[in-house]
Scaffold this motif. Sequence first.
Motif, PDB file in Angstrom:
ATOM      1  N   LEU A   1      38.898  40.501  51.292  1.00 48.88           N
ATOM      2  CA  LEU A   1      40.180  41.146  50.986  1.00 48.88           C
ATOM      3  C   LEU A   1      41.242  40.105  50.656  1.00 48.88           C
ATOM      4  CD1 LEU A   1      41.824  40.496  53.800  1.00 48.88           C
ATOM      5  CD2 LEU A   1      40.814  42.593  54.567  1.00 48.88           C
ATOM      6  N   SER A   2      42.358  40.604  50.141  1.00 48.07           N
ATOM      7  CA  SER A   2      43.497  39.753  49.809  1.00 48.07           C
ATOM      8  C   SER A   2      44.715  40.288  50.549  1.00 48.07           C
ATOM      9  CB  SER A   2      43.789  39.802  48.309  1.00 48.07           C
ATOM     10  OG  SER A   2      42.655  39.398  47.570  1.00 48.07           O
ATOM     11  N   VAL A   3      45.507  39.405  51.118  1.00 50.01           N
ATOM     12  CA  VAL A   3      46.694  39.875  51.832  1.00 50.01           C
ATOM     13  C   VAL A   3      47.932  39.119  51.378  1.00 50.01           C
ATOM     14  CG1 VAL A   3      45.282  40.442  53.854  1.00 50.01           C
ATOM     15  CG2 VAL A   3      46.540  38.316  53.841  1.00 50.01           C
ATOM     16  N   GLY A   4      49.054  39.854  51.340  1.00 55.79           N
ATOM     17  CA  GLY A   4      50.312  39.245  50.935  1.00 55.79           C
ATOM     18  C   GLY A   4      51.292  39.228  52.078  1.00 55.79           C
TER      19      GLY A   4
ATOM     20  N   SER B   1      50.929  40.641  58.445  1.00 54.27           N
ATOM     21  CA  SER B   1      50.497  41.787  59.256  1.00 54.27           C
ATOM     22  C   SER B   1      49.166  42.354  58.751  1.00 54.27           C
ATOM     23  CB  SER B   1      51.568  42.883  59.227  1.00 54.27           C
ATOM     24  OG  SER B   1      51.676  43.370  57.907  1.00 54.27           O
ATOM     25  N   GLN B   2      48.770  41.978  57.533  1.00 47.34           N
ATOM     26  CA  GLN B   2      47.523  42.534  56.965  1.00 47.34           C
ATOM     27  C   GLN B   2      46.312  41.627  57.193  1.00 47.34           C
ATOM     28  OE1 GLN B   2      48.873  42.437  52.958  1.00 47.34           O
ATOM     29  NE2 GLN B   2      49.899  44.417  53.041  1.00 47.34           N
ATOM     30  N   LEU B   3      46.522  40.518  57.864  1.00 49.83           N
ATOM     31  CA  LEU B   3      45.400  39.582  58.060  1.00 49.83           C
ATOM     32  C   LEU B   3      44.268  40.243  58.831  1.00 49.83           C
ATOM     33  CD1 LEU B   3      47.304  36.332  59.131  1.00 49.83           C
ATOM     34  CD2 LEU B   3      46.027  36.661  57.009  1.00 49.83           C
ATOM     35  N   PRO B   4      43.026  39.880  58.538  1.00 43.69           N
ATOM     36  CA  PRO B   4      41.937  40.390  59.369  1.00 43.69           C
ATOM     37  C   PRO B   4      42.090  39.875  60.799  1.00 43.69           C
ATOM     38  CG  PRO B   4      41.097  38.819  57.724  1.00 43.69           C
ATOM     39  CD  PRO B   4      42.558  39.017  57.454  1.00 43.69           C
ATOM     40  N   PRO B   5      41.402  40.488  61.771  1.00 46.74           N
ATOM     41  CA  PRO B   5      41.571  40.070  63.161  1.00 46.74           C
ATOM     42  C   PRO B   5      41.420  38.558  63.322  1.00 46.74           C
ATOM     43  CG  PRO B   5      40.109  41.960  63.018  1.00 46.74           C
ATOM     44  CD  PRO B   5      40.402  41.552  61.617  1.00 46.74           C
ATOM     45  N   ASP B   6      42.237  38.013  64.225  1.00 50.74           N
ATOM     46  CA  ASP B   6      42.288  36.564  64.399  1.00 50.74           C
ATOM     47  C   ASP B   6      41.166  36.107  65.341  1.00 50.74           C
ATOM     48  OD1 ASP B   6      43.054  33.981  64.376  1.00 50.74           O
ATOM     49  OD2 ASP B   6      45.040  34.277  65.227  1.00 50.74           O
ATOM     50  N   ARG B   7      39.939  36.160  64.856  1.00 44.87           N
ATOM     51  CA  ARG B   7      38.807  35.744  65.691  1.00 44.87           C
ATOM     52  C   ARG B   7      37.723  35.188  64.779  1.00 44.87           C
ATOM     53  NH1 ARG B   7      35.027  39.998  66.082  1.00 44.87           N
ATOM     54  NH2 ARG B   7      35.614  41.718  64.758  1.00 44.87           N
ATOM     55  N   GLY B   8      36.678  34.652  65.370  1.00 45.02           N
ATOM     56  CA  GLY B   8      35.661  33.990  64.557  1.00 45.02           C
ATOM     57  C   GLY B   8      36.184  32.638  64.123  1.00 45.02           C
ATOM     58  N   ALA B   9      35.782  32.198  62.947  1.00 48.21           N
ATOM     59  CA  ALA B   9      36.202  30.873  62.476  1.00 48.21           C
ATOM     60  C   ALA B   9      36.444  30.919  60.981  1.00 48.21           C
ATOM     61  CB  ALA B   9      35.107  29.850  62.793  1.00 48.21           C
ATOM     62  N   GLU B  10      37.509  30.278  60.557  1.00 48.05           N
ATOM     63  CA  GLU B  10      37.757  30.210  59.121  1.00 48.05           C
ATOM     64  C   GLU B  10      38.250  28.833  58.709  1.00 48.05           C
ATOM     65  OE1 GLU B  10      40.058  33.708  59.480  1.00 48.05           O
ATOM     66  OE2 GLU B  10      41.977  32.720  59.108  1.00 48.05           O
ATOM     67  N   VAL B  11      37.982  28.522  57.457  1.00 43.82           N
ATOM     68  CA  VAL B  11      38.440  27.262  56.863  1.00 43.82           C
ATOM     69  C   VAL B  11      39.254  27.625  55.634  1.00 43.82           C
ATOM     70  CG1 VAL B  11      37.671  25.226  55.581  1.00 43.82           C
ATOM     71  CG2 VAL B  11      36.579  25.809  57.738  1.00 43.82           C
ATOM     72  N   ALA B  12      40.458  27.073  55.544  1.00 41.78           N
ATOM     73  CA  ALA B  12      41.339  27.416  54.427  1.00 41.78           C
ATOM     74  C   ALA B  12      41.325  26.314  53.372  1.00 41.78           C
ATOM     75  CB  ALA B  12      42.758  27.633  54.945  1.00 41.78           C
ATOM     76  N   PHE B  13      41.463  26.743  52.121  1.00 35.63           N
ATOM     77  CA  PHE B  13      41.533  25.830  50.982  1.00 35.63           C
ATOM     78  C   PHE B  13      42.948  25.885  50.419  1.00 35.63           C
ATOM     79  CE2 PHE B  13      37.080  24.711  49.900  1.00 35.63           C
ATOM     80  CZ  PHE B  13      36.444  25.463  50.870  1.00 35.63           C
ATOM     81  N   ALA B  14      43.565  24.720  50.290  1.00 34.38           N
ATOM     82  CA  ALA B  14      44.913  24.674  49.734  1.00 34.38           C
ATOM     83  C   ALA B  14      44.950  23.641  48.624  1.00 34.38           C
ATOM     84  CB  ALA B  14      45.910  24.291  50.833  1.00 34.38           C
ATOM     85  N   GLY B  15      45.895  23.803  47.729  1.00 32.57           N
ATOM     86  CA  GLY B  15      46.034  22.799  46.674  1.00 32.57           C
ATOM     87  C   GLY B  15      47.047  23.241  45.650  1.00 32.57           C
ATOM     88  N   ARG B  16      47.547  22.278  44.925  1.00 29.95           N
ATOM     89  CA  ARG B  16      48.446  22.591  43.810  1.00 29.95           C
ATOM     90  C   ARG B  16      47.729  23.479  42.825  1.00 29.95           C
ATOM     91  NH1 ARG B  16      52.846  19.428  42.426  1.00 29.95           N
ATOM     92  NH2 ARG B  16      52.634  20.043  40.269  1.00 29.95           N
TER      93      ARG B  16
END
Length: 243
Positions: A13-16, A19-34
């Motif tokens: 999913l995509s969130v803007g 409050s729409q984030l999926p539940p804050d559990r498990g593990a995630e890695v974020a990708f950021a960049g210009r």
Amino acid sequence: MHQTMFHRVRYLLSVGDLSQLPPDRGAEVAFAGRSNAGKSSAINALCGRRGIAFVSKMPGRTQLINFFQLAGGRHLVDLPGYGYANAPAAMRARWEALIGTYLRQRRALRGLILVMDARHTLTPLDRRMLDWCASTRRPVHALLSKADKLSRQAGERQRIETEEALSRLYPAASVQLFSSTASIGLQEAREAVAKMLEMGEAVEDYIPDAPSEEVESDREPRSGATKRNPRLKGIKPGVKPQL
Ligand code: GDP
């Protein structure tokens, strides 16, 4: 083994809005960049799925946080690209609130992959991302993308210089050369992401209330009917954001 983990990826999913984030559990890695640093191409290359990250290029989604699900409640998170020269102040403020808060507060976040064009590293906004991660001391792994555009020697020089600068700014950071097109550093990058993800407990996969949308993959269609998201019609890989 890491490769299998990435090949099972699916768009979630995509969130803007936080409050729409999926539940804050498990593990995630974020990708950021210009914007244009090669972030979507990097996610696609790591997953071995050329189309998967183009969801973030769809008009209306360039400013959203896009979640991709791996097995075991693990996620790859594609943060909105930054550094649009003409972005209005209100949009920049919104970006800061969304990304800054996500990076500082998200407990499931195990680490950040910072994608930077190997020829232009550590811009002011890249440094801002590091500042946001600093309070949580999460690991950061930098991909110096488009390494194929530099000679081997120039690439290595950039890597060493960035590593030195990073070690002063953010000691919990590592750096590598990367190229999606020339497949440079793919395995090293997969291992860095997997290592971060493995720091989280495995939990059941999250199933959103509304059915998630499939992004058509150019490879390995899932058995049965893989539906093309109607909103993807006419959106071709490589479409640039409308900002
Ligand atoms: P994003 O805006 O950060 O998601 O960047 P994209 O992944 O869309 O890439 C921006 C542009 O750089 C596109 O034209 C890509 O084809 C190109 N690009 C991405 N990765 C590489 C790479 O490893 N080598 C080269 N030469 N070009 C790349």
